[in-house]
Design a protein around this motif. Structure first.
Motif, short mmCIF file in Angstrom:
data_model
loop_
_atom_site.label_atom_id
_atom_site.label_comp_id
_atom_site.label_asym_id
_atom_site.label_seq_id
_atom_site.Cartn_x
_atom_site.Cartn_y
_atom_site.Cartn_z
N TYR A 180 -5.10 4.53 10.84
CA TYR A 180 -5.82 3.68 11.71
C TYR A 180 -5.48 2.06 11.28
CZ TYR A 180 -8.42 5.06 7.64
OH TYR A 180 -8.61 5.48 6.39
N CYS A 181 -4.71 2.04 10.23
CA CYS A 181 -4.75 0.63 9.34
C CYS A 181 -3.58 0.04 9.47
CB CYS A 181 -5.10 1.15 7.73
SG CYS A 181 -4.86 -0.26 6.86
N ILE B 135 -1.99 -2.38 7.71
CA ILE B 135 -1.16 -2.48 6.51
C ILE B 135 -0.47 -1.32 5.99
CG2 ILE B 135 -2.12 -4.58 6.11
CD1 ILE B 135 -3.42 -3.72 3.68
N ARG B 136 -0.72 -0.07 6.48
CA ARG B 136 -0.21 1.19 6.15
C ARG B 136 1.32 1.04 5.62
NH1 ARG B 136 2.16 4.08 10.44
NH2 ARG B 136 1.04 6.09 9.60
N CYS C 206 -2.68 5.59 6.16
CA CYS C 206 -3.75 5.98 6.86
C CYS C 206 -3.40 5.67 8.55
CB CYS C 206 -4.86 5.18 6.41
SG CYS C 206 -5.22 5.46 4.59
N CYS D 299 0.71 -1.20 0.12
CA CYS D 299 -0.18 -0.11 0.07
C CYS D 299 0.82 1.25 0.11
CB CYS D 299 -0.91 0.09 1.29
SG CYS D 299 -2.12 1.43 1.14
N LEU E 276 -5.79 -5.45 8.80
CA LEU E 276 -6.11 -4.06 8.90
C LEU E 276 -6.47 -3.67 10.43
CD1 LEU E 276 -8.67 -4.37 6.12
CD2 LEU E 276 -6.63 -3.20 5.81
N LYS F 11 -0.21 4.33 0.76
CA LYS F 11 -0.89 4.92 1.77
C LYS F 11 -0.36 4.62 3.12
CE LYS F 11 -4.74 7.24 -0.35
NZ LYS F 11 -6.21 7.41 -0.41
N GLY G 297 -4.44 -3.19 -0.83
CA GLY G 297 -3.61 -1.86 -0.53
C GLY G 297 -3.88 -1.12 -1.69
N GLU G 298 -3.58 0.36 -1.65
CA GLU G 298 -3.56 1.08 -2.72
C GLU G 298 -2.28 1.49 -3.54
OE1 GLU G 298 -6.23 4.64 -2.08
OE2 GLU G 298 -4.62 5.71 -3.05
#
Ligand code: 5AD
Ligand code: SF4
Ligand code: FES
Length: 363
Positions: free
Chosen positions: A66-67, A69-70, A64, A60, A315, A62, A106-107
């Motif tokens: 809270y996540c 797998i950031r 974030c 990912c 997550l 990103k 993930g993004e």
């Protein structure tokens, strides 16, 4: 008549009504759940649609707050499923008449990723003779990317707004271009314009989030005229920046109750949309998803990710079904859903009735 009963008689709910419903105590909540069940039965019926979830990759770009797998969390081994593994999971869904899968990851927005997803959509469509409905949950992308994937054969897209209050959104994400609230809303509009059935959602019980914010979230869904919603409790993850605010959180039981009320009130407000009984509910209560079905939800996403990857797609903590193969979850869910009084709609695509009506307003 109590105040809650009066509100439940109304045709359309204003913000104050919604706040009152979300703040209702145990006794009043019974009436809210009863009403939501009635609305569900009369509009979408007592059917549950399965969407097989394939957690394609935990790479990912990103970060974030809270996540689990950031990109800033180095604790998980990063993986990307092989093409054949994706096709096998899709085949399982198709052969078991799930009728629909969700490809989530993930993004990433690099061309290699975009092209790979495009190819996978084509191959899944070919393999299943276009009988499988494909939903994507791959984050914010350019309009052009949304179009390519749509043309390849994906027709639904899930992108949560996470929280519709721009101030709170900013507290939950790094303050940069990649994480902008406006970009998120634009992406939802671009998805709609491309022709997707669009789903969004929020996390419930976040630090700093108020009941007034949650009421605004429900109003956001209504104003956006959304087709599908997936929302569930926020569950803290110790390898994330938001963990430092855990002292501000509601106890887990309260987050669950609030999530169920959100589902019920949304069902009352938007009678014909699809609402997911999300997996995070089950991380708090073993029968959390079944409780959501009884509160108005009508979609469940059994996990089809190969078991060897599941530990790396956390997550949030306490994620259920980490060791259970697809077959096990299928029979487990069959029993549970029957107990909740619903029937699984095997072999039906289960498009959102709301979307169908919007496309064919005269039917
Ligand atoms: N608790 C609950 N849900 C979470 N998500 C990410 N992190 C968490 C968490 N800690 C949700 C986000 C995202 C979806 C894929 O998972 O809402 O959109
Ligand atoms: Fe990446 Fe989605 Fe997690 Fe954000 S919520 S860090 S975009 S996987
Ligand atoms: Fe996975 Fe019950 S749904 S074990």
């Amino acid at each position: 008549m109590t105040r809650v009963e009066e509100i439940l008689e109304k045709g359309s709910l204003g913000k104050e009504d919604i706040v009152a419903l979300l703040s209702a105590g145990e006794d009043d909540s019974v009436a809210i759940f009863r009403k939501a069940r009635e609305v569900k039965k009369g509009s979408v019926g007592n059917k549950v649609y399965f969407r097989g979830l394939i957690e394609y990759s935990n790479y990912c770009a990103k970060n974030c707050f809270y996540c689990g797998i950031r990109s800033g969390n180095s604790r998980y081994a990063r993986y990307e499923m092989l093409d054949d593994e994706v096709l096998e999971s899709a085949r399982y869904a198709w052969e078991n008449r799930f009728a629909s899968i969700v490809l989530q990851s993930g993004e990433r927005d690099d061309e290699a990723f975009i092209a790979k997803i495009e190819r996978l959509i084509h191959r899944m469509q070919e393999m299943t003779r276009h009988e499988l409905h494909i939903t994507l949950s791959l984050g914010e992308q350019k309009m052009e990317t949304y179009r390519r994937w749509f043309q390849a054969g994906a027709h639904r897209y899930l992108l949560r707004i996470e929280d519709a209050n721009p101030g709170l959104y900013r507290k939950l994400h790094p303050n940069d271009q990649r994480h902008s609230y406006r970009g998120r809303v634009e992406a939802l509009k671009a998805l709609r314009a491309t022709g997707y059935q669009v789903g969004t959602g929020v996390m419930i019980g976040l630090p700093f989030q108020t009941v007034s914010d949650l009421a605004d979230d429900l109003i956001f869904f209504r104003d956006l005229d959304i087709d599908m919603v997936g929302m569930g409790p926020y569950i803290e993850h110790k390898d994330t920046p938001l963990y430092e605010h855990r002292d501000r959180l509601l106890p887990l039981g309260d987050r669950l109750r609030l999530s169920l009320k959100m589902v019920a009130v949304l069902r009352i407000m938007m009678k014909d949309i699809n609402i997911a009984a999300t997996t995070a509910l089950q991380a708090i209560d073993p029968i959390g998803r079944e409780k959501a079905l009884q509160a108005g939800a009508n979609v469940i996403m059994p996990n089809l990710t190969p078991v060897k990857y599941r530990q790396d797609y956390l997550l949030y903590e306490n994620k259920p079904c980490l060791d259970e193969e697809a077959e096990h979850c299928k029979s487990c869910l069959e029993t549970r859903i029957q107990m909740a009084g619903d029937t699984i709609a095997y072999g039906e695509w289960g498009d959102s009735k709301h979307f169908e009506k919007r496309k064919n307003p005269h039917e």
